[in-house]
Design an enzyme around this catalytic site. Sequence first.
Site, mmCIF file in Angstrom:
data_model
loop_
_atom_site.group_PDB
_atom_site.id
_atom_site.type_symbol
_atom_site.label_atom_id
_atom_site.label_comp_id
_atom_site.label_asym_id
_atom_site.label_seq_id
_atom_site.Cartn_x
_atom_site.Cartn_y
_atom_site.Cartn_z
ATOM 1 N N CYS A 171 23.383 28.447 6.144
ATOM 2 C CA CYS A 171 22.480 27.841 7.119
ATOM 3 C C CYS A 171 22.239 28.733 8.338
ATOM 4 O O CYS A 171 21.113 28.838 8.832
ATOM 5 C CB CYS A 171 23.001 26.478 7.550
ATOM 6 S SG CYS A 171 24.741 26.454 8.009
ATOM 7 N N HIS B 226 21.622 24.828 14.581
ATOM 8 C CA HIS B 226 22.393 26.041 14.815
ATOM 9 C C HIS B 226 21.547 27.007 15.638
ATOM 10 O O HIS B 226 20.323 27.108 15.442
ATOM 11 C CB HIS B 226 22.760 26.719 13.493
ATOM 12 C CG HIS B 226 23.827 26.013 12.712
ATOM 13 N ND1 HIS B 226 24.490 24.890 13.168
ATOM 14 C CD2 HIS B 226 24.363 26.281 11.487
ATOM 15 C CE1 HIS B 226 25.379 24.508 12.266
ATOM 16 N NE2 HIS B 226 25.320 25.336 11.235
#
Length: 335
Positions: free
Chosen positions: A111, A236
């Site tokens: 990710c 993120h």
Amino acid sequence: MVRILEERGLPIAELVAFASPRSEGQRLPFRGDHVAVRTLTDGWYHGLDLALASAGAAVSRQALPPAASAGIVCIDNSSAFRMDPAVPLVIPEINPEALVGHPNLIANGNCTAITALMALAPLHRRFGLRSLVTSSYQSTSGIGQKGVRELLEQLEKLRGQEESLAGPDAGALPVGEVFGRTIAFNVLPFCERADLEGSGFTTEELKMGNEARKVLGIPDLPVVATAVRVPTLVGHAVSIYATFDAPAHAAEARRALSAFSGVRVVDDLADGSYPTPLAAAGTDDVLVGRIRNPAGDDRALALFACGDNLRKGAALNAVQIAELVVSKGLTAPSA
């Protein structure tokens, strides 16, 4: 993943869901109806054409190779096959050509690496990437729902004790099994596991370099990564320092990024525009900003990228791979 399949309208004749025995019988809403979860057993793949897996590396290593050998195209969200030279590691906006001749196993990226590479790919194409340094700030959902629960539990335990955190009693701070340290009101420079070979890096940090080299096709790219867990829920963020073969002026970098599918430039300090994890949460684009040249070095760029780790960093990227597989006629979309 199921919600994104519905949102994007992949032409699915039948959706079948598998999980561990404890989830058997649960019902997932899909296109106005519900799909009952079945237990994953030997031969689960019979009658299917396409499988999207997000069950962890151990399950993927056991369940997917037999399915791939039987002709089912398997798109795996775990780390199990990413570094296998025979398995393509695909970010559809960057390297769709890697799907050609795939062995019915296709790896979805990490990710954080996906977020960074979506920002780096257009810059590499324009200027030629030479070296990379990243610091990532990863939300608690990156470790799963249990990470989110641990953060929320600790925040509740510390409610009303905020003043004490100016000089906390370490023994009185809440510590859970997931992070091993207090994550509430804290940041932890440790994501995933320590490298067993004693490099001093974590496995999450090594993934950044390994996946950047494979996806961008730069096998000798020097990469130094630091991965930090932060007390946020979704999204993120990655601070990027990259050097290039050609001069990479910030204005030209913004133009290259703005023209790249899946990237949205948010970069105007004069009006307070810059990327944040909350701004990226729930969206499909990777947000990129804080684009600047270090003084005296027009072949280097510093920038900041944020992406939804649950969508583009995981489920969305897998569904986009499935769309490519179907559009290229590599399987019939019946499941």
